[in-house]
Design a protein around this motif. Structure first.
Motif, PDB file in Angstrom:
ATOM      1  N   THR A 135     -70.008  17.923 -33.488  1.00  0.00           N
ATOM      2  CA  THR A 135     -70.797  17.112 -34.621  1.00  0.00           C
ATOM      3  C   THR A 135     -69.203  16.949 -35.577  1.00  0.00           C
ATOM      4  O   THR A 135     -69.188  18.223 -35.905  1.00  0.00           O
ATOM      5  N   ASP A 136     -69.474  16.049 -36.381  1.00  0.00           N
ATOM      6  CA  ASP A 136     -68.592  16.033 -37.919  1.00  0.00           C
ATOM      7  C   ASP A 136     -68.135  17.006 -38.889  1.00  0.00           C
ATOM      8  O   ASP A 136     -69.509  17.767 -38.778  1.00  0.00           O
ATOM      9  N   TYR A 157     -68.533  17.279 -42.198  1.00  0.00           N
ATOM     10  CA  TYR A 157     -68.828  17.170 -43.264  1.00  0.00           C
ATOM     11  C   TYR A 157     -70.816  16.773 -42.609  1.00  0.00           C
ATOM     12  O   TYR A 157     -71.696  16.877 -42.810  1.00  0.00           O
ATOM     13  N   GLU A 158     -70.639  16.074 -41.422  1.00  0.00           N
ATOM     14  CA  GLU A 158     -72.312  16.040 -41.123  1.00  0.00           C
ATOM     15  C   GLU A 158     -72.804  16.708 -40.627  1.00  0.00           C
ATOM     16  O   GLU A 158     -74.153  16.935 -40.673  1.00  0.00           O
ATOM     17  N   ARG A 172     -73.978  18.797 -43.743  1.00  0.00           N
ATOM     18  CA  ARG A 172     -74.725  18.252 -45.025  1.00  0.00           C
ATOM     19  C   ARG A 172     -76.255  17.874 -43.738  1.00  0.00           C
ATOM     20  O   ARG A 172     -77.121  19.169 -44.188  1.00  0.00           O
ATOM     21  N   ARG A 173     -76.495  18.945 -42.100  1.00  0.00           N
ATOM     22  CA  ARG A 173     -77.464  18.087 -41.592  1.00  0.00           C
ATOM     23  C   ARG A 173     -78.233  20.061 -41.114  1.00  0.00           C
ATOM     24  O   ARG A 173     -79.022  20.148 -41.382  1.00  0.00           O
TER      25      ARG A 173
END
Length: 353
Positions: free
Chosen positions: A104-105, A107-108, A111-112
């Motif tokens: 997963t990226d 930043y993502e 955030r998650r």
């Protein structure tokens, strides 16, 4: 996501653990698998997760047949009994592990992870390691790790069994609230009937690799389909009896303590042998109506919010009675007339336990 199991069987070489199990779990349902150790409930959960393949039968996620797919292909989240956290990773790293595997990226991912930790009230513990957390905190981290990947199916394997009684009740409430917010289809394995009754939308009671009954918690408790179910989910006072009357208004049973009647119409014929019983908390004191049983008080156990009486009936049967919020203590030897409301009487076929 709806789950459908069709004729599932599993044998590890020493005899079948699951025997031709079929079951439907509805979309967004909080569904419990309840039963004693060795009944097959954890094996069934692991078949859903993809850790084991079934020997026979099929598993469907919505319309997709997934029996041949591995755990990494099913998008399920699992919360284990022993937490299974990586000891060398901090909370942020543990929760983000599944996202790292999925590449997963960053930043993502971050955030998650933070969003999910806030969901389980662990956002202030990101840089702590598992050995710096309490048992309840570790279980919250394990839950966050399962949720962060946004699973279609969430699986719990006796997640509260290692916690003390007060913390179990606290986390039960949090799991229920979390399910109401996320609406993820959830399957939860436990042997604790109070856990299942307090949380579940529906419950499947398993016994020796088979499903005994599937119903709502209230139906499981008040209308058990067998003595096994009745005895597993709570205590019951039982007598053997014989049906002496049936009809739309209920069923009458002859027993050694007299005639007992229920308002529930059962599928019985006159002369049928049955078990008749009632839950300890269903009994009433100083009852002047039908279903009266004369008893003698032989023991008392005071438990604060309730008192447990042990009484003997005229035929010598020991009867357990639970009295809520007792105001006074009765002396041993007191003669009590117990009443069983007809709607609380349980009648089951006497064809084994």
């Amino acid at each position: 996501m709806k789950i459908s199991l069709k004729n599932l069987s599993k044998d590890f070489g020493s005899g079948p653990v699951l025997k031709d199990v079929s079951l439907d779990i509805e979309d967004q349902e909080l569904f419990f698998l309840l039963g004693p150790s060795g009944c097959g409930k954890t094996t069934l959960l692991r078949l859903l997760a993809g850790f084991y393949p079934p020997d026979h039968g099929e598993i469907y996620f919505d319309e997709d047949e997934v029996s041949g797919l591995g755990a990494n292909e099913r998008n399920t989240g699992m919360v284990f009994q022993n937490y299974a956290l990586w000891p060398h990773l901090n909370v942020l790293q543990n929760v983000g592990y599944g996202l790292d595997v999925r590449k997963t990226d960053k930043y993502e991912r971050d955030r998650r992870v933070l969003e999910t930790l806030a969901l389980v009230q662990m956002e202030d513990y990101g840089y702590r390691f598992p050995n710096e957390l309490s048992g309840g905190q570790q279980q919250r981290v394990a839950l966050a790790r399962a949720l962060v990947i946004k699973p279609k199916l969430l699986l719990f394997d006796e997640p509260l069994s290692n916690l003390d009684a007060r913390l179990r009740i606290e986390l039960r409430e949090e799991i229920r609230a979390l399910h109401q917010r996320t609406k993820i289809t959830t399957v939860y394995v436990t042997h604790d009937h109070s856990e299942a009754l307090s949380l579940a939308d529906r419950i499947a009671v398993l016994n020796d690799g088979r499903i005994e009954q599937v119903a709502s918690p209230r139906t499981i408790y008040r209308q058990p389909s067998s003595r096994f179910v009745a005895d597993f989910v709570g205590e019951t006072n039982w007598w053997p009896g014989t049906i002496i009357g049936t009809g739309n208004k209920g069923t009458a049973v002859k027993t050694s303590i007299g005639e007992l009647g229920t308002t529930k119409a059962g599928d019985y014929s006159v002369g049928a042998d049955v078990w008749v019983g009632f839950r300890p908390e269903s009994a009433r004191l100083d009852w002047g109506q039908a279903n009266s049983v004369r008893t003698s008080l032989v023991a008392i156990e005071y438990l604060g919010g309730r008192e447990e009486y042990r009484c003997t009936s005229m035929d010598g049967t020991l009867i357990k009675v639970s009295i809520p919020d007792p105001a006074i203590a009765l002396p041993i030897g007191s003669q009590l007339v117990l009443g069983i409301p007809p709607e609380s009487l349980i009648v089951l076929p006497r064809s084994g336990i």
